[in-house]
Scaffold this motif. Sequence first.
Motif, PDB file in Angstrom:
ATOM      1  N   VAL A  28     -16.852  -4.022   7.662  1.00 15.41           N
ATOM      2  CA  VAL A  28     -15.441  -4.406   7.644  1.00 15.41           C
ATOM      3  C   VAL A  28     -14.823  -3.749   6.422  1.00 15.41           C
ATOM      4  O   VAL A  28     -15.283  -3.954   5.294  1.00 15.41           O
ATOM      5  N   TYR A  29     -13.800  -2.939   6.650  1.00 16.74           N
ATOM      6  CA  TYR A  29     -13.174  -2.222   5.541  1.00 16.74           C
ATOM      7  C   TYR A  29     -12.093  -3.100   4.935  1.00 16.74           C
ATOM      8  O   TYR A  29     -10.948  -3.077   5.359  1.00 16.74           O
ATOM      9  N   ALA A  30     -12.494  -3.868   3.936  1.00 16.87           N
ATOM     10  CA  ALA A  30     -11.560  -4.818   3.323  1.00 16.87           C
ATOM     11  C   ALA A  30     -10.524  -4.094   2.478  1.00 16.87           C
ATOM     12  O   ALA A  30      -9.358  -4.477   2.457  1.00 16.87           O
ATOM     13  N   LEU A  31     -10.936  -3.040   1.786  1.00 21.59           N
ATOM     14  CA  LEU A  31     -10.014  -2.279   0.954  1.00 21.59           C
ATOM     15  C   LEU A  31     -10.347  -0.803   1.093  1.00 21.59           C
ATOM     16  O   LEU A  31     -11.517  -0.435   1.178  1.00 21.59           O
ATOM     17  N   SER A  32      -9.303   0.023   1.141  1.00 23.03           N
ATOM     18  CA  SER A  32      -9.544   1.453   1.301  1.00 23.03           C
ATOM     19  C   SER A  32      -8.559   2.245   0.442  1.00 23.03           C
ATOM     20  O   SER A  32      -7.350   2.040   0.534  1.00 23.03           O
ATOM     21  N   ASP A  33      -9.100   3.093  -0.418  1.00 22.66           N
ATOM     22  CA  ASP A  33      -8.315   4.019  -1.217  1.00 22.66           C
ATOM     23  C   ASP A  33      -7.133   3.351  -1.916  1.00 22.66           C
ATOM     24  O   ASP A  33      -5.981   3.757  -1.761  1.00 22.66           O
ATOM     25  N   VAL A  34      -7.428   2.351  -2.702  1.00 26.96           N
ATOM     26  CA  VAL A  34      -6.382   1.639  -3.424  1.00 26.96           C
ATOM     27  C   VAL A  34      -6.199   2.262  -4.809  1.00 26.96           C
ATOM     28  O   VAL A  34      -7.174   2.427  -5.552  1.00 26.96           O
ATOM     29  N   ASN A  35      -4.980   2.638  -5.128  1.00 24.64           N
ATOM     30  CA  ASN A  35      -4.650   3.159  -6.462  1.00 24.64           C
ATOM     31  C   ASN A  35      -3.525   2.305  -7.025  1.00 24.64           C
ATOM     32  O   ASN A  35      -2.485   2.152  -6.370  1.00 24.64           O
ATOM     33  N   LEU A  36      -3.729   1.788  -8.228  1.00 28.53           N
ATOM     34  CA  LEU A  36      -2.709   0.894  -8.781  1.00 28.53           C
ATOM     35  C   LEU A  36      -2.900   0.753 -10.287  1.00 28.53           C
ATOM     36  O   LEU A  36      -4.025   0.637 -10.771  1.00 28.53           O
ATOM     37  N   GLN A  37      -1.782   0.816 -11.011  1.00 23.31           N
ATOM     38  CA  GLN A  37      -1.820   0.493 -12.439  1.00 23.31           C
ATOM     39  C   GLN A  37      -0.962  -0.745 -12.673  1.00 23.31           C
ATOM     40  O   GLN A  37       0.148  -0.819 -12.141  1.00 23.31           O
ATOM     41  N   ILE A  38      -1.507  -1.648 -13.421  1.00 27.67           N
ATOM     42  CA  ILE A  38      -0.735  -2.851 -13.752  1.00 27.67           C
ATOM     43  C   ILE A  38      -0.483  -2.849 -15.256  1.00 27.67           C
ATOM     44  O   ILE A  38      -1.423  -2.869 -16.043  1.00 27.67           O
ATOM     45  N   GLU A  39       0.790  -2.776 -15.625  1.00 35.66           N
ATOM     46  CA  GLU A  39       1.121  -2.662 -17.044  1.00 35.66           C
ATOM     47  C   GLU A  39       1.181  -4.025 -17.715  1.00 35.66           C
ATOM     48  O   GLU A  39       1.475  -5.031 -17.083  1.00 35.66           O
ATOM     49  N   GLN A  40       0.947  -3.944 -19.000  1.00 36.88           N
ATOM     50  CA  GLN A  40       0.968  -5.161 -19.800  1.00 36.88           C
ATOM     51  C   GLN A  40       2.329  -5.840 -19.713  1.00 36.88           C
ATOM     52  O   GLN A  40       3.371  -5.183 -19.790  1.00 36.88           O
ATOM     53  N   GLY A  41       2.311  -7.132 -19.530  1.00 38.65           N
ATOM     54  CA  GLY A  41       3.543  -7.897 -19.515  1.00 38.65           C
ATOM     55  C   GLY A  41       4.275  -7.877 -18.192  1.00 38.65           C
ATOM     56  O   GLY A  41       5.321  -8.500 -18.055  1.00 38.65           O
ATOM     57  N   SER A  42       3.719  -7.188 -17.191  1.00 42.96           N
ATOM     58  CA  SER A  42       4.414  -7.147 -15.908  1.00 42.96           C
ATOM     59  C   SER A  42       4.003  -8.318 -15.021  1.00 42.96           C
ATOM     60  O   SER A  42       2.994  -8.985 -15.280  1.00 42.96           O
ATOM     61  N   PHE A  43       4.807  -8.564 -14.023  1.00 39.36           N
ATOM     62  CA  PHE A  43       4.498  -9.592 -13.029  1.00 39.36           C
ATOM     63  C   PHE A  43       4.358  -8.863 -11.694  1.00 39.36           C
ATOM     64  O   PHE A  43       5.342  -8.430 -11.107  1.00 39.36           O
ATOM     65  N   VAL A  44       3.117  -8.690 -11.251  1.00 34.62           N
ATOM     66  CA  VAL A  44       2.857  -7.898 -10.055  1.00 34.62           C
ATOM     67  C   VAL A  44       2.435  -8.808  -8.908  1.00 34.62           C
ATOM     68  O   VAL A  44       1.539  -9.629  -9.077  1.00 34.62           O
ATOM     69  N   SER A  45       3.094  -8.671  -7.767  1.00 39.84           N
ATOM     70  CA  SER A  45       2.712  -9.459  -6.593  1.00 39.84           C
ATOM     71  C   SER A  45       2.051  -8.575  -5.556  1.00 39.84           C
ATOM     72  O   SER A  45       2.502  -7.465  -5.308  1.00 39.84           O
ATOM     73  N   PHE A  46       0.975  -9.056  -4.954  1.00 39.88           N
ATOM     74  CA  PHE A  46       0.403  -8.424  -3.775  1.00 39.88           C
ATOM     75  C   PHE A  46       0.900  -9.213  -2.578  1.00 39.88           C
ATOM     76  O   PHE A  46       0.671 -10.420  -2.497  1.00 39.88           O
ATOM     77  N   ILE A  47       1.574  -8.522  -1.666  1.00 37.53           N
ATOM     78  CA  ILE A  47       2.040  -9.244  -0.477  1.00 37.53           C
ATOM     79  C   ILE A  47       1.570  -8.517   0.771  1.00 37.53           C
ATOM     80  O   ILE A  47       1.460  -7.286   0.788  1.00 37.53           O
ATOM     81  N   GLY A  48       1.260  -9.281   1.791  1.00 35.02           N
ATOM     82  CA  GLY A  48       0.796  -8.692   3.039  1.00 35.02           C
ATOM     83  C   GLY A  48       0.288  -9.778   3.955  1.00 35.02           C
ATOM     84  O   GLY A  48       0.113 -10.920   3.533  1.00 35.02           O
ATOM     85  N   PRO A  49       0.082  -9.436   5.228  1.00 39.60           N
ATOM     86  CA  PRO A  49      -0.405 -10.430   6.185  1.00 39.60           C
ATOM     87  C   PRO A  49      -1.864 -10.793   5.893  1.00 39.60           C
ATOM     88  O   PRO A  49      -2.530 -10.096   5.119  1.00 39.60           O
ATOM     89  N   SER A  50      -2.359 -11.825   6.550  1.00 41.84           N
ATOM     90  CA  SER A  50      -3.752 -12.214   6.351  1.00 41.84           C
ATOM     91  C   SER A  50      -4.654 -11.053   6.720  1.00 41.84           C
ATOM     92  O   SER A  50      -4.379 -10.322   7.660  1.00 41.84           O
ATOM     93  N   GLY A  51      -5.695 -10.875   5.961  1.00 39.28           N
ATOM     94  CA  GLY A  51      -6.658  -9.831   6.276  1.00 39.28           C
ATOM     95  C   GLY A  51      -6.298  -8.475   5.705  1.00 39.28           C
ATOM     96  O   GLY A  51      -6.963  -7.485   5.989  1.00 39.28           O
ATOM     97  N   CYS A  52      -5.242  -8.413   4.868  1.00 42.07           N
ATOM     98  CA  CYS A  52      -4.856  -7.126   4.307  1.00 42.07           C
ATOM     99  C   CYS A  52      -5.602  -6.832   3.018  1.00 42.07           C
ATOM    100  O   CYS A  52      -5.421  -5.784   2.427  1.00 42.07           O
ATOM    101  N   GLY A  53      -6.428  -7.773   2.586  1.00 40.04           N
ATOM    102  CA  GLY A  53      -7.274  -7.522   1.419  1.00 40.04           C
ATOM    103  C   GLY A  53      -6.637  -7.878   0.094  1.00 40.04           C
ATOM    104  O   GLY A  53      -7.162  -7.531  -0.943  1.00 40.04           O
TER     105      GLY A  53
END
Lengths: 266, 311
Positions: A28-53
């Motif tokens: 089961v490919y839960a995550l594929s080719d994810v690239n992401l930088q999260i900067e200090q002090g930021s508020f980052v949300s991951f949004i997506g339907p169920s099963g999007c990892g």
Amino acid sequence: MINDGSDHQSVVDIQNLGLTFETTDGPVYALSDVNLQIEQGSFVSFIGPSGCGKTTLLRTIADLETATSGTISVNGVSPHEARMNRAYGYVFQAAALYPWRTVERNVTLPLEVMGLPKKEQKDRAEKYLAMVDLAGFERKFPWQLSGGMQQRVSIARALSFDPALLLMDEPFGALDEIVRDHLNEQLLQLWHKTQKTVVFVTHSIPEAVFLSSRIVVMSPRPGRIIDVIDTDFPHDRTLEFRETPKFLEIAHRVREGLRAGHSYDD
Amino acid sequence: MTTSVITNVDTTGLSRPGWFSRALAGNALPVLIVSIAIIIVWYAATIYMNATMQVDQFERAEQEWSYGELVAGTMSQERPLLPAPHQVIAEMTKTIFGKKITSKRSLVYHSWVTLSSTLLGFAAGGLLGVLLATGIVHSKALEKSLLPWIISSQTIPILAIAPMVIVVLGAVGFKGLVPKAMISMYLGFFPVAISMVKGLRSPDVLQMDLLRTYNASRIQVFGLLRWPSSMPFLFASLKIAVAISLIGSIVGELPTGAQAGLGARLLAGSYYGQTIQIWSALFMAAFLSACLVGLIGVVERIVLHRMGARQ
């Protein structure tokens, strides 16, 4: 760690991340080719339907899951080392309070693990319970609290050892909308007050748009990022902000992203 | 918050009804009815089972008898097949209050002999059960190697093992208390081990993950999460363990040649056809067992209350 020279340093740096669960029915490919930088002090949300990892991605940052490919660093070190350093506070979908401990002793649980002096533990419990508006509930047991209050205790618990990074996995998912709105407002104030980096998983568009400085839209099969939206909303926004054109515009873009990434054949 | 409001109302006790109507509304009435029913059945059985012998007795004495005399006779035999409840009570009163407690005829003395080895065996068995469960929960290898033995240990009839334990330990110089306690332990550790394996594994995934995010050690996970989570399991299994520890001690007393203890009273009673003595010892054992289980129940309530359990 890649630092692009800006004054914002990446707290979380994810490169080509992949995570595959081997099951009896095949991978089961839960995550594929994810690239992401999260900067200090930021508020980052991951949004997506169920099963999007989105939860899997958060758990990978927390070293509760291990990536099968790609690299990920938290505070410049591996997630495992970051966990050893107690780099983050984690808030789960359920409050996960220990029912035999009072509210106060639930908040001091991480401090007890870390071996802080008793006096310090008590002071911190008092401080963070006040911060989530629960002063005076120290001696109550979890079952005596409503669901929203329980989740606030769990936030105080995550804050109690003052981690710079707060990972929140659909913390308000089980609450009714009125309570959720109220807690969203409180969380926003908390974020401004504490200057922490927050990574927040949700499947509610208004919640994601209202809270975030950056919204990461994800899609399932395989779990991947399909859009990253930066917002620059006023810091002192209140719930009324959700009726402004600016808000609706971003919400619309998130919705479009979700629609594009979501196949309706299932 | 609504729950706490309801509890408050319950505990104010402002409008409490009288004890009698409360008893009728509660469990007292059914308990009373069942008890009376058992006593009636018992008396009926006494008459039925002892009647033949009583008739023989009358005929041997060439005595005329009426049915009233027959019924009275069945309840006053010296060695009846089944003694009547009041005969057992009279015997118990005599042997509990009528003798010095150091006397070999005192039921208190024999009870203490059995109780002491029960408590020793129960403590050892409880400890062993907890230790085994702790090992099993933390090591897959221990689970695979220990669990089959733990389970098969209980498939051997205790009556077959007890004489061997007594004889073997007697041969190496252990007599009296310790061998009997060993048998109690042998029976008592089992429910505790099985139940505590489940109890120590009862924390849910989130509760476990939480400690993982704090980088807690295994000892901390045990102390902060596994152990407190297992408390309801521990007390439930201790109640079973203490009751079968008592049985273990009594069984352990049977092959010792009837020296002391409730088991010895049972054995001596059956040698000499002293059924009243047997029943007294049985009732004493049941009473002890009930007290021990009740005591654990009290400790359980105190502990769980302090752990914030809902009343």
